[in-house]
Every structure is written in C-alpha cells, then in structure tokens.
Motif scaffolding. Sequence first.
Motif, short mmCIF file in Angstrom:
data_model
loop_
_atom_site.label_atom_id
_atom_site.label_comp_id
_atom_site.label_asym_id
_atom_site.label_seq_id
_atom_site.Cartn_x
_atom_site.Cartn_y
_atom_site.Cartn_z
N HIS A 155 -6.49 0.26 -10.99
CA HIS A 155 -7.23 -0.06 -9.77
C HIS A 155 -7.46 1.17 -8.89
O HIS A 155 -7.46 1.07 -7.67
CB HIS A 155 -6.49 -1.13 -8.97
N HIS B 177 -12.07 8.94 -7.08
CA HIS B 177 -10.75 9.60 -7.01
C HIS B 177 -10.73 10.82 -7.92
O HIS B 177 -11.54 10.95 -8.84
CB HIS B 177 -9.64 8.64 -7.41
N SER C 203 0.82 -1.21 0.00
CA SER C 203 0.00 0.00 0.00
C SER C 203 0.86 1.26 0.00
O SER C 203 0.47 2.27 -0.59
CB SER C 203 -0.97 0.00 1.18
N PRO D 209 -9.30 3.92 -6.83
CA PRO D 209 -10.56 3.84 -6.09
C PRO D 209 -11.63 4.72 -6.74
O PRO D 209 -11.32 5.75 -7.34
CB PRO D 209 -10.19 4.37 -4.70
N SER D 210 -12.87 4.30 -6.64
CA SER D 210 -13.94 5.10 -7.22
C SER D 210 -14.02 6.45 -6.51
O SER D 210 -13.72 6.56 -5.32
CB SER D 210 -15.28 4.37 -7.11
N ARG E 274 1.81 1.91 -3.59
CA ARG E 274 0.64 2.43 -4.32
C ARG E 274 0.42 3.90 -3.98
O ARG E 274 0.16 4.72 -4.85
CB ARG E 274 -0.60 1.60 -3.97
N TYR F 98 0.35 7.19 -6.47
CA TYR F 98 -0.77 8.14 -6.53
C TYR F 98 -0.32 9.56 -6.19
O TYR F 98 -0.79 10.52 -6.78
CB TYR F 98 -1.89 7.70 -5.61
#
Length: 97
Positions: free
Chosen positions: A45, A50, A3, A47-48, A6, A10
């Motif tokens: 992938h 974003h 994480s 996240p919705s 990731r 981002y």
Amino acid sequence: MRSELREQIYTIVAQIPQGRVTTYGRIAKMTDGATARAVGSAMGHLPSGHELPWHRVINAGLKVTEHGGAVRQREKLRAEGVVFDAKGCVNAELLWP
C-alpha cells in the motif's frame, strides 16, 4: 495499521542499501510491534510517487514473494547486482542489517 507503525516501516525500508536485501520479518523486528504480514501489507500500500526501495524487501525464504510486481522486483534487484540462484533465492550474505 497505525500510521506511526507504517511510518516506522517506511523509514526502515528507506535505509536498505543498494545491492542488499532484507526480509519482512527483519523489518518487523525493528519496529514497535509490526508483524511480517503487516510489513508486507505496508509494502503493498505504498503511496503513489514514493521513492522507497520496496524491491529490496523479500520473504524469509530469501525469495521474492510472488505478487503482481514480482517480475519488476527481480529486474530491479538484478539491476543492483543482486544474483538469484537456480531456486530463485538470494545469497544470505546480502541480508541487511
């Protein structure tokens, strides 16, 4: 993927200025161990809900990678003033950083 990695990806993507692009590989080099493929996976992938400018990440050939959102990605880039040549490539002068 870890994480933390990731989140690094981002954080980098969030910094890409409007009207500019960068590649999966360039982002990978700015992280602590991601590969270009890992960056692509992270982009796939998101996240919705974003607000990351995912559309500013292109492949090493300076093209939009063909995927389900490729048409939308090109539209978003064009709306920011990014121009594609006859082969679908972006001018290397638009690369960030």
